[in-house]
Design a protein around this motif. Sequence first.
Motif, mmCIF file in Angstrom:
data_model
loop_
_atom_site.group_PDB
_atom_site.id
_atom_site.type_symbol
_atom_site.label_atom_id
_atom_site.label_comp_id
_atom_site.label_asym_id
_atom_site.label_seq_id
_atom_site.Cartn_x
_atom_site.Cartn_y
_atom_site.Cartn_z
ATOM 1 N N PRO A 65 0.774 -1.233 0.000
ATOM 2 C CA PRO A 65 0.000 0.000 0.000
ATOM 3 C C PRO A 65 0.811 1.292 0.000
ATOM 4 C CG PRO A 65 -1.070 -1.611 1.377
ATOM 5 C CD PRO A 65 0.256 -2.193 0.977
ATOM 6 N N GLY A 66 1.798 1.423 0.865
ATOM 7 C CA GLY A 66 2.584 2.654 0.905
ATOM 8 C C GLY A 66 3.280 2.924 -0.418
ATOM 9 N N GLN A 67 3.912 1.901 -0.972
ATOM 10 C CA GLN A 67 4.601 2.048 -2.251
ATOM 11 C C GLN A 67 3.616 2.347 -3.376
ATOM 12 O OE1 GLN A 67 6.818 -1.574 -2.752
ATOM 13 N NE2 GLN A 67 8.108 -1.187 -0.969
ATOM 14 N N ALA A 68 2.463 1.693 -3.343
ATOM 15 C CA ALA A 68 1.454 1.906 -4.390
ATOM 16 C C ALA A 68 0.913 3.332 -4.347
ATOM 17 C CB ALA A 68 0.318 0.897 -4.241
ATOM 18 N N ILE A 69 0.697 3.861 -3.148
ATOM 19 C CA ILE A 69 0.200 5.230 -3.002
ATOM 20 C C ILE A 69 1.217 6.216 -3.572
ATOM 21 C CG2 ILE A 69 -0.310 7.047 -1.300
ATOM 22 C CD1 ILE A 69 -1.508 4.698 0.456
ATOM 23 N N LEU A 70 2.484 6.040 -3.212
ATOM 24 C CA LEU A 70 3.525 6.952 -3.690
ATOM 25 C C LEU A 70 3.731 6.825 -5.197
ATOM 26 C CD1 LEU A 70 5.999 6.560 -0.721
ATOM 27 C CD2 LEU A 70 4.603 8.564 -1.270
ATOM 28 N N ALA A 71 3.687 5.607 -5.718
ATOM 29 C CA ALA A 71 3.848 5.409 -7.166
ATOM 30 C C ALA A 71 2.703 6.078 -7.924
ATOM 31 C CB ALA A 71 3.912 3.918 -7.494
ATOM 32 N N TYR A 72 1.494 5.895 -7.424
ATOM 33 C CA TYR A 72 0.330 6.499 -8.073
ATOM 34 C C TYR A 72 0.440 8.025 -8.045
ATOM 35 C CZ TYR A 72 -4.471 7.477 -9.407
ATOM 36 O OH TYR A 72 -5.585 7.945 -10.066
ATOM 37 N N ALA A 73 0.822 8.571 -6.904
ATOM 38 C CA ALA A 73 0.966 10.023 -6.773
ATOM 39 C C ALA A 73 1.966 10.546 -7.797
ATOM 40 C CB ALA A 73 1.407 10.386 -5.358
ATOM 41 N N GLY A 87 -4.989 3.233 10.264
ATOM 42 C CA GLY A 87 -5.399 2.285 9.239
ATOM 43 C C GLY A 87 -6.207 1.137 9.783
ATOM 44 N N ALA A 88 -6.422 0.165 8.924
ATOM 45 C CA ALA A 88 -7.208 -1.006 9.280
ATOM 46 C C ALA A 88 -6.356 -2.050 9.993
ATOM 47 C CB ALA A 88 -7.841 -1.606 8.016
ATOM 48 N N GLY A 89 -5.061 -1.761 10.194
ATOM 49 C CA GLY A 89 -4.153 -2.712 10.821
ATOM 50 C C GLY A 89 -4.425 -2.884 12.301
ATOM 51 N N GLY A 90 -3.653 -3.759 12.924
ATOM 52 C CA GLY A 90 -3.879 -4.089 14.326
ATOM 53 C C GLY A 90 -2.980 -3.329 15.279
ATOM 54 N N SER A 98 0.928 1.919 9.872
ATOM 55 C CA SER A 98 2.206 1.632 9.226
ATOM 56 C C SER A 98 2.226 2.119 7.781
ATOM 57 C CB SER A 98 2.522 0.137 9.299
ATOM 58 O OG SER A 98 1.517 -0.613 8.646
ATOM 59 N N VAL A 99 1.100 2.082 7.081
ATOM 60 C CA VAL A 99 1.051 2.601 5.715
ATOM 61 C C VAL A 99 1.219 4.119 5.748
ATOM 62 C CG1 VAL A 99 -0.375 2.893 3.656
ATOM 63 C CG2 VAL A 99 -0.343 0.695 4.836
ATOM 64 N N ALA A 100 0.522 4.777 6.664
ATOM 65 C CA ALA A 100 0.652 6.232 6.790
ATOM 66 C C ALA A 100 2.097 6.613 7.104
ATOM 67 C CB ALA A 100 -0.288 6.749 7.876
ATOM 68 N N MET A 101 2.730 5.869 7.980
ATOM 69 C CA MET A 101 4.115 6.147 8.341
ATOM 70 C C MET A 101 5.025 5.958 7.134
ATOM 71 S SD MET A 101 5.595 7.282 10.835
ATOM 72 C CE MET A 101 6.849 7.245 12.035
ATOM 73 N N ASP A 102 4.817 4.901 6.371
ATOM 74 C CA ASP A 102 5.608 4.626 5.173
ATOM 75 C C ASP A 102 5.465 5.771 4.168
ATOM 76 O OD1 ASP A 102 7.189 3.298 3.282
ATOM 77 O OD2 ASP A 102 5.497 2.143 2.517
ATOM 78 N N VAL A 103 4.228 6.200 3.928
ATOM 79 C CA VAL A 103 3.985 7.294 2.985
ATOM 80 C C VAL A 103 4.624 8.574 3.498
ATOM 81 C CG1 VAL A 103 2.190 8.775 1.968
ATOM 82 C CG2 VAL A 103 1.901 6.287 1.993
ATOM 83 N N LEU A 104 4.443 8.876 4.763
ATOM 84 C CA LEU A 104 4.993 10.089 5.357
ATOM 85 C C LEU A 104 6.516 10.121 5.249
ATOM 86 C CD1 LEU A 104 3.790 12.555 6.750
ATOM 87 C CD2 LEU A 104 4.092 11.390 8.918
ATOM 88 N N TRP A 108 7.602 12.863 -1.349
ATOM 89 C CA TRP A 108 8.300 14.070 -1.796
ATOM 90 C C TRP A 108 7.331 15.245 -1.933
ATOM 91 C CZ3 TRP A 108 6.787 9.893 -4.388
ATOM 92 C CH2 TRP A 108 5.857 10.084 -5.404
ATOM 93 N N LEU A 109 6.048 14.997 -1.673
ATOM 94 C CA LEU A 109 5.028 16.023 -1.777
ATOM 95 C C LEU A 109 4.285 16.094 -0.452
ATOM 96 C CD1 LEU A 109 2.006 14.656 -3.812
ATOM 97 C CD2 LEU A 109 3.854 13.241 -3.014
ATOM 98 N N PRO A 110 3.482 17.129 -0.245
ATOM 99 C CA PRO A 110 2.773 17.247 1.031
ATOM 100 C C PRO A 110 1.852 16.054 1.303
ATOM 101 C CG PRO A 110 2.622 19.296 -0.204
ATOM 102 C CD PRO A 110 3.209 18.272 -1.124
ATOM 103 N N VAL A 111 1.826 15.651 2.557
ATOM 104 C CA VAL A 111 0.947 14.570 3.011
ATOM 105 C C VAL A 111 0.154 15.105 4.198
ATOM 106 C CG1 VAL A 111 0.819 12.246 4.009
ATOM 107 C CG2 VAL A 111 2.593 12.784 2.305
ATOM 108 N N THR A 112 -1.164 14.996 4.123
ATOM 109 C CA THR A 112 -2.013 15.372 5.244
ATOM 110 C C THR A 112 -2.584 14.100 5.843
ATOM 111 O OG1 THR A 112 -2.596 17.494 4.243
ATOM 112 C CG2 THR A 112 -4.075 16.650 5.954
ATOM 113 N N LEU A 113 -2.318 13.901 7.139
ATOM 114 C CA LEU A 113 -2.855 12.750 7.854
ATOM 115 C C LEU A 113 -3.988 13.235 8.743
ATOM 116 C CD1 LEU A 113 0.415 10.943 8.985
ATOM 117 C CD2 LEU A 113 -0.983 10.500 6.956
ATOM 118 N N VAL A 114 -5.097 12.532 8.693
ATOM 119 C CA VAL A 114 -6.251 12.889 9.504
ATOM 120 C C VAL A 114 -6.424 11.819 10.577
ATOM 121 C CG1 VAL A 114 -8.715 13.395 9.498
ATOM 122 C CG2 VAL A 114 -7.309 14.032 7.521
ATOM 123 N N LYS A 115 -6.205 12.217 11.819
ATOM 124 C CA LYS A 115 -6.353 11.295 12.942
ATOM 125 C C LYS A 115 -7.816 11.163 13.320
ATOM 126 C CE LYS A 115 -3.652 9.780 15.441
ATOM 127 N NZ LYS A 115 -3.261 8.406 15.506
#
Length: 159
Positions: A65-73, A87-90, A98-104, A108-115
């Motif tokens: 997921p993290g790699q796919a999000i960045l590649a798509y972006a 995320g949906a993780g445990g 962990s996906v949010a952390m990987d993306v963050l 190379w571009l802005p990332v907004t995380l919503v808690k």
Amino acid sequence: ALRLALRLADGGGTEVHLLNAQSLLGTEPGDDTLLRRGLEDTRAARTALAASGRPYVLRLVAGMPGQAILAYAGEHGVAEIVMGADGAGGVACALLGSVAMDVLENAWLPVTLVKSGGRAGRPEDEGDDWLVACDGSESSLRALRHALAHLAGRHDGAR
């Protein structure tokens, strides 16, 4: 995350990209696991987008997921990534997904995380496309609703 992305996306031709990345695929030819899981994970987000009247692009992809999000972006030249931080993780990703952390860590571009229950800040007006990562978790749906409200406010007046 989607709600914020919708508010951040300006009406002038800006698209919201709703992305779902599945790390598991079936091994048999013709297996529709990616399609089924992706549609299930994005059902509530697609409903919220339809209700908002905002045009969007749905993409279901396979990969980490993290790699796919960045590649798509990168491939689609989005201005910012907006995603839920829980995320949906445990237990392993209890504090920050962990996906949010990987993306963050790798973006190379802005990332907004919503808690959960949180409010995200408002970046400067961009007018470019936005990417919303949706994993079907409650956090990503809260983020979607947050983005929709933000977008609605942007259309109603002051920037």
